[in-house]
Design an enzyme around this catalytic site. Sequence first.
Site, PDB file in Angstrom:
ATOM      1  N   LYS A 222       0.838  -1.198   0.000  1.00  0.00           N
ATOM      2  CA  LYS A 222       0.000   0.000   0.000  1.00  0.00           C
ATOM      3  C   LYS A 222       0.881   1.259   0.000  1.00  0.00           C
ATOM      4  O   LYS A 222       2.108   1.169   0.075  1.00  0.00           O
ATOM      5  CB  LYS A 222      -0.962  -0.035   1.195  1.00  0.00           C
ATOM      6  CG  LYS A 222      -1.959  -1.199   1.135  1.00  0.00           C
ATOM      7  CD  LYS A 222      -2.939  -1.061   0.006  1.00  0.00           C
ATOM      8  CE  LYS A 222      -4.004  -2.076  -0.238  1.00  0.00           C
ATOM      9  NZ  LYS A 222      -4.171  -3.315   0.384  1.00  0.00           N
TER      10      LYS A 222
HETATM   11  C1  LIG Z   1      -5.387  -4.263   0.721  1.00  0.00           C
HETATM   12  C2  LIG Z   1      -6.866  -4.223   0.680  1.00  0.00           C
HETATM   13  C3  LIG Z   1      -7.664  -4.678   1.747  1.00  0.00           C
HETATM   14  C4  LIG Z   1      -7.141  -5.448   2.916  1.00  0.00           C
HETATM   15  O1  LIG Z   1      -6.050  -4.961   3.534  1.00  0.00           O
HETATM   16  P1  LIG Z   1      -5.003  -5.978   4.244  1.00  0.00           P
HETATM   17  O2  LIG Z   1      -4.195  -5.053   5.067  1.00  0.00           O
HETATM   18  O3  LIG Z   1      -4.241  -6.625   3.142  1.00  0.00           O
HETATM   19  O4  LIG Z   1      -5.797  -6.942   5.056  1.00  0.00           O
HETATM   20  C5  LIG Z   1      -9.024  -4.501   1.675  1.00  0.00           C
HETATM   21  N1  LIG Z   1      -9.598  -3.937   0.616  1.00  0.00           N
HETATM   22  C6  LIG Z   1      -8.884  -3.504  -0.449  1.00  0.00           C
HETATM   23  C7  LIG Z   1      -9.608  -2.867  -1.585  1.00  0.00           C
HETATM   24  C8  LIG Z   1      -7.492  -3.646  -0.453  1.00  0.00           C
HETATM   25  O5  LIG Z   1      -6.796  -3.258  -1.513  1.00  0.00           O
END
Ligand SMILES: *Cc1c(COP(=O)(O)O)cnc(C)c1O
EC number: 2.6.1.102
Length: 392
Positions: A222
């Site tokens: 992210k």
């Molecule tokens: C990354 C992501 C998540 C979940 O996040 P994690 O930290 O990987 O559990 C949920 N929704 C979207 C759209 C994402 O890209």
Amino acid sequence: MSTTCKAISAESIVQTLRACFPAHERLALHEPFFGGSEDAYVSDCVTTGWVSSVGAYVDRFEQDLAAYTGAKHAIAVVNGTAALHISLKLAGVQPDDEVLCPALTFVATANAISYCGAIPHFIDSESNTLGVDAGKLSDYLKDIAVEDGESYRNKRTGRTLKAIVPVHTLGHPVDLDPIIEVCERYRLELVEDAAESLGSTYKGRHTGTFGIANAISFNGNKIITTGGGGAILTDNTPLATRAKHLVTTAKQPHPWKYEHDALGYNYRLPNINAALGCAQLEKLPQLLKWKRSIYSTYQTAFSETPQVRIVGEPDSSQSNYWLNALQIQGDRSFRDAIIESAHLQGIAVRPMWSLLNTMPMYLEAPAMDLDTSERLEQQIISLPSSAILGAP
Ligand SMILES: *Cc1c(COP(=O)(O)O)cnc(C)c1O
């Protein structure tokens, strides 16, 4: 042999991509950037022994996140999926409720709904924002929603329509105003999946601050990362207190007694991860500039190629440009030809997620007509977007 689409070949698209960042021999999809106080803060945790689920960096990270986004409260948790799970519980989602969410999203959106015992109900997206199509949703609900006391029911399944989870796809803010109108009309709770959109704003306000409780993610891919992590944002003080309690195994504060007053979760973010988060958050303004510059590079490179659209921020929004993407005209086989060819040249591009309604655990879930999602899934390719590519 070359696969073509309206006189443009997969190879020529890949050549244009290759020329965007000539100084980088291989292009990863998304690598984290550590260029600030990460070492110092993480070492501090190790030196002082405060590595686990209580510590000064957790409090500071939560305060910094709230200050940055303008949310009244931020609660740091182990990942974005956990943040979504708890946000849905705060919104009052109960077993057997239906929760509307896009089919075109990462699987965690629907999984978090399922963890509540609720049923995801898949809705279509639109191509401008890549997010929920509120107009189409509104027409659909006119057809299937019937008023039943306090709430609305899906007349086809008999289940309560409880909430909606729009996603700010690839960092681009979804058009929230018409979604909020639908929420008011059908008494749906709004929970934003802002996992990808930290730093993005809609009409001047940060994504993740519009719903009753909202989720962000700090996974390794992210825009900023804590290794693994997430946060719940809310303006509602009692809900924030409840969230902190639920993610701390619902343990009543006491110096030595183990008293738990509800079914809680071990979802707290460890201090060592929060330390990384504090350092990353300091860098976010710089990362946003670099991300925007990556977008400009792609945009300029493809400005003479009408067959290719580089996905830009919607009007009245500022995107964090977490993942840049291009949209092709053509079908899955053309998309796959581009991806294959790019990989051979060391360029890690990716397709969108497969639509959730096609996955075995969601085959039976209710869904509206998903024709735009189906098209977008075949036509969108995520492009290398590591922040460093935009560094001056
Ligand atoms: C990354 C992501 C998540 C979940 O996040 P994690 O930290 O990987 O559990 C949920 N929704 C979207 C759209 C994402 O890209």
